[in-house]
Design an enzyme around this catalytic site. Sequence first.
Site, PDB file in Angstrom:
ATOM      1  N   SER A   9       0.832  -1.204   0.000  1.00 33.14           N
ATOM      2  CA  SER A   9       0.000   0.000   0.000  1.00 33.14           C
ATOM      3  C   SER A   9       0.865   1.251   0.000  1.00 33.14           C
ATOM      4  O   SER A   9       0.360   2.364   0.028  1.00 33.14           O
ATOM      5  CB  SER A   9      -0.936   0.011   1.224  1.00 33.14           C
ATOM      6  OG  SER A   9      -0.192  -0.134   2.414  1.00 33.14           O
ATOM      7  N   LYS A  11      -8.196   3.465   2.043  1.00 34.57           N
ATOM      8  CA  LYS A  11      -7.444   4.710   1.860  1.00 34.57           C
ATOM      9  C   LYS A  11      -7.639   5.380   0.517  1.00 34.57           C
ATOM     10  O   LYS A  11      -7.868   6.596   0.447  1.00 34.57           O
ATOM     11  CB  LYS A  11      -5.957   4.444   2.090  1.00 34.57           C
ATOM     12  CG  LYS A  11      -5.665   4.204   3.542  1.00 34.57           C
ATOM     13  CD  LYS A  11      -4.268   3.708   3.774  1.00 34.57           C
ATOM     14  CE  LYS A  11      -4.209   2.916   5.042  1.00 34.57           C
ATOM     15  NZ  LYS A  11      -5.059   1.698   5.029  1.00 34.57           N
ATOM     16  N   GLN A  24      -7.317  -2.217   4.298  1.00 40.20           N
ATOM     17  CA  GLN A  24      -6.317  -1.402   3.605  1.00 40.20           C
ATOM     18  C   GLN A  24      -6.937  -0.661   2.418  1.00 40.20           C
ATOM     19  O   GLN A  24      -6.431   0.357   1.966  1.00 40.20           O
ATOM     20  CB  GLN A  24      -5.183  -2.321   3.136  1.00 40.20           C
ATOM     21  CG  GLN A  24      -4.073  -1.629   2.401  1.00 40.20           C
ATOM     22  CD  GLN A  24      -2.876  -2.551   2.219  1.00 40.20           C
ATOM     23  OE1 GLN A  24      -2.211  -2.885   3.191  1.00 40.20           O
ATOM     24  NE2 GLN A  24      -2.619  -2.985   1.003  1.00 40.20           N
ATOM     25  N   ASN A  63     -17.334  27.108 -23.054  1.00 40.45           N
ATOM     26  CA  ASN A  63     -17.968  26.029 -22.293  1.00 40.45           C
ATOM     27  C   ASN A  63     -17.738  26.150 -20.788  1.00 40.45           C
ATOM     28  O   ASN A  63     -16.655  26.531 -20.358  1.00 40.45           O
ATOM     29  CB  ASN A  63     -17.419  24.676 -22.776  1.00 40.45           C
ATOM     30  CG  ASN A  63     -17.732  24.426 -24.238  1.00 40.45           C
ATOM     31  OD1 ASN A  63     -18.767  24.862 -24.732  1.00 40.45           O
ATOM     32  ND2 ASN A  63     -16.826  23.755 -24.923  1.00 40.45           N
ATOM     33  N   TYR A  67      -9.440  -6.884  12.869  1.00 37.50           N
ATOM     34  CA  TYR A  67      -8.786  -6.350  11.675  1.00 37.50           C
ATOM     35  C   TYR A  67      -8.753  -7.386  10.558  1.00 37.50           C
ATOM     36  O   TYR A  67      -8.525  -8.576  10.799  1.00 37.50           O
ATOM     37  CB  TYR A  67      -7.345  -5.898  12.001  1.00 37.50           C
ATOM     38  CG  TYR A  67      -6.636  -5.365  10.765  1.00 37.50           C
ATOM     39  CD1 TYR A  67      -6.841  -4.061  10.340  1.00 37.50           C
ATOM     40  CD2 TYR A  67      -5.814  -6.190   9.997  1.00 37.50           C
ATOM     41  CE1 TYR A  67      -6.227  -3.578   9.187  1.00 37.50           C
ATOM     42  CE2 TYR A  67      -5.199  -5.722   8.844  1.00 37.50           C
ATOM     43  CZ  TYR A  67      -5.421  -4.412   8.443  1.00 37.50           C
ATOM     44  OH  TYR A  67      -4.825  -3.948   7.303  1.00 37.50           O
ATOM     45  N   SER A 104     -13.879  25.352 -27.734  1.00 41.41           N
ATOM     46  CA  SER A 104     -13.942  24.099 -28.478  1.00 41.41           C
ATOM     47  C   SER A 104     -12.838  24.128 -29.513  1.00 41.41           C
ATOM     48  O   SER A 104     -12.560  25.171 -30.108  1.00 41.41           O
ATOM     49  CB  SER A 104     -15.298  23.989 -29.168  1.00 41.41           C
ATOM     50  OG  SER A 104     -15.205  23.103 -30.259  1.00 41.41           O
ATOM     51  N   THR A 130     -40.090  25.832 -10.467  1.00 45.19           N
ATOM     52  CA  THR A 130     -40.334  24.461  -9.996  1.00 45.19           C
ATOM     53  C   THR A 130     -40.516  23.652 -11.279  1.00 45.19           C
ATOM     54  O   THR A 130     -41.004  24.190 -12.284  1.00 45.19           O
ATOM     55  CB  THR A 130     -41.618  24.338  -9.132  1.00 45.19           C
ATOM     56  OG1 THR A 130     -42.726  24.721  -9.927  1.00 45.19           O
ATOM     57  CG2 THR A 130     -41.547  25.219  -7.882  1.00 45.19           C
ATOM     58  N   HIS A 131     -40.110  22.408 -11.255  1.00 43.77           N
ATOM     59  CA  HIS A 131     -40.152  21.545 -12.458  1.00 43.77           C
ATOM     60  C   HIS A 131     -39.406  22.194 -13.631  1.00 43.77           C
ATOM     61  O   HIS A 131     -39.725  21.932 -14.785  1.00 43.77           O
ATOM     62  CB  HIS A 131     -41.591  21.255 -12.896  1.00 43.77           C
ATOM     63  CG  HIS A 131     -42.487  20.823 -11.779  1.00 43.77           C
ATOM     64  ND1 HIS A 131     -42.718  19.498 -11.477  1.00 43.77           N
ATOM     65  CD2 HIS A 131     -43.179  21.537 -10.855  1.00 43.77           C
ATOM     66  CE1 HIS A 131     -43.547  19.419 -10.438  1.00 43.77           C
ATOM     67  NE2 HIS A 131     -43.837  20.657 -10.025  1.00 43.77           N
ATOM     68  N   LYS A 169     -17.619  28.628 -29.432  1.00 49.82           N
ATOM     69  CA  LYS A 169     -17.980  27.999 -28.157  1.00 49.82           C
ATOM     70  C   LYS A 169     -17.223  28.558 -26.958  1.00 49.82           C
ATOM     71  O   LYS A 169     -16.039  28.872 -27.026  1.00 49.82           O
ATOM     72  CB  LYS A 169     -17.718  26.488 -28.220  1.00 49.82           C
ATOM     73  CG  LYS A 169     -18.688  25.709 -29.069  1.00 49.82           C
ATOM     74  CD  LYS A 169     -20.120  25.711 -28.554  1.00 49.82           C
ATOM     75  CE  LYS A 169     -20.298  24.805 -27.358  1.00 49.82           C
ATOM     76  NZ  LYS A 169     -20.147  23.404 -27.686  1.00 49.82           N
ATOM     77  N   GLU A 177     -19.217  21.581 -15.267  1.00 51.03           N
ATOM     78  CA  GLU A 177     -19.497  20.233 -15.775  1.00 51.03           C
ATOM     79  C   GLU A 177     -18.674  19.181 -15.034  1.00 51.03           C
ATOM     80  O   GLU A 177     -19.166  18.108 -14.687  1.00 51.03           O
ATOM     81  CB  GLU A 177     -19.185  20.159 -17.270  1.00 51.03           C
ATOM     82  CG  GLU A 177     -20.135  20.966 -18.126  1.00 51.03           C
ATOM     83  CD  GLU A 177     -19.629  21.038 -19.559  1.00 51.03           C
ATOM     84  OE1 GLU A 177     -20.133  20.287 -20.400  1.00 51.03           O
ATOM     85  OE2 GLU A 177     -18.714  21.849 -19.838  1.00 51.03           O
ATOM     86  N   ASN A 226      -2.029  -2.445  13.285  1.00 48.52           N
ATOM     87  CA  ASN A 226      -3.493  -2.345  13.224  1.00 48.52           C
ATOM     88  C   ASN A 226      -4.022  -1.126  13.976  1.00 48.52           C
ATOM     89  O   ASN A 226      -4.949  -0.464  13.506  1.00 48.52           O
ATOM     90  CB  ASN A 226      -4.136  -3.626  13.768  1.00 48.52           C
ATOM     91  CG  ASN A 226      -3.795  -4.836  12.913  1.00 48.52           C
ATOM     92  OD1 ASN A 226      -3.178  -4.688  11.852  1.00 48.52           O
ATOM     93  ND2 ASN A 226      -4.164  -6.020  13.375  1.00 48.52           N
TER      94      ASN A 226
END
Length: 469
Positions: free
Chosen positions: A29, A331, A328, A291, A323, A283, A161-162, A289, A296, A116
């Site tokens: 690790s 992380k 492990q 963006n 344990y 773009s 709304t909606h 463009k 996003e 541990n």
Amino acid sequence: MTARRKGHKPWGGRFAQATDPLVETYTASIQFDRRLYRYDIQGSIAHARMLAKCGLLAKAEADKIVTGLHEIVGEIERGEFRFDPSSEDIHMAIEGRLIEKVGEAGAKLHTGRSRNDQVVLDLRLYLREQIGLVRRLVAGLQRALIGQAKSHLDLIMPGYTHLQRAQPVLLAHHLMAYVEMLERDRARLTDVLVRVNVMPLGSGALSGVGLPIDRRFVARALQFRTLSTNSLDAVSDRDFVIESLAAFALLMAHLSRLAEEIVLWASSEFGFIELPDAFATGSSMMPQKKNPDVAELTRAKTGRVFGALVALLTVVKGLPLSYNRDLQEDKEPLFDTIDTLLLTLPAMARALATAELRPERMSEAMNEQLLATDLADYLVRRGVPFRASHEVVGRLVRRSEARGVALSELTLDAYRDEHEAFDEDVFVIFDWRTSIDARDVAGGTSGRSVDVQLAEARGRIDTARSLLG
Ligand code: ARG
């Protein structure tokens, strides 16, 4: 023998064969847990001091260990430290190097400790610090929202709304909705911190420690509020990571909603904001463009944070006490989430702080149908039951649409045709500001209510700042 033979594992005593390199690679690790080095060393220093205080180490040995550990921090920070995959994890890498540097004393550091409980300690120290950072960055984003709200206190826009235009609201009211969500996110993190801030050392591998150690000493040295109360639980649960991830996931969900509004508002269809050139990208094919990539990507990165939460819940759900090596895997999802937040929060704060609002587009999006509820309320004030007034106004809307005119362009006769309670003063309601300020309930969109929200939010953020420093 004190110095470790090259390639010899600290647990090598009962093994006759060397570890298969594939197993070494699969189980290591150190590629990712190396980022815990500072916390690991901080914990080891407190542990060594405690061992000396309890007579398990000579004062001179503890001093050697502490000096050696400080030197190792320097080696790591100058990029001189060799992170060897055969060291398995950061705990063994640092201990191995310490033994290389100070010999016998270094080999005594692991007295009364297991990896541990050590790894849980490191993770708790790390998370405690990161939660503090995230909380401060959330406050920064709240300040950016409040800043825009304050610079456009009178700006009126359609509330939705909606995703259909519904009623007029102050832009500041809309922005303050996010400040509230983020306020709860900060509160959740403060609450989680109470359970993160628990000192696990002394739990040993699983059953506690058979030597006369002093857990309180370590807790005080590392500024932990409380000691863990059950050693099996302390080494084997990761609920403190999971609930942090849950709080982070909810925070990302809020950021994603805000991001989605930025994407919508920056579109030509809405045009409510203009992103500064520095915060948009072009773009490679379409020259026109511009963006909203930051927004996003915020929306998209929410997926990996949700994924981290589900990943860790799944890791934990089938584990017998205590344990297991599975743990492990806690992380990388956590680190990835923290990395994501530490980039996303300031990026969104900057995008918002620098976005240019376009009041003319907001007012173009207003139409008198947004005042249909106000018209119904007018009749209610004259004693008409709301259900009846709703019906009457519905018919007036239909009339105005059939004639292709605005509601305020219908004649008083047309109004009286639908209900005799209408009077000349009905035309007074055709004013955005009147509609806004009528909603003067606590939490409503009136100017007064929004002022209160702003003052309270500022107060909470400033208090948090002065408490956390
Ligand atoms: N690298 C391990 C982890 O992150 C540390 C604890 C390992 N303990 C053990 N007995 N193998 O969980």
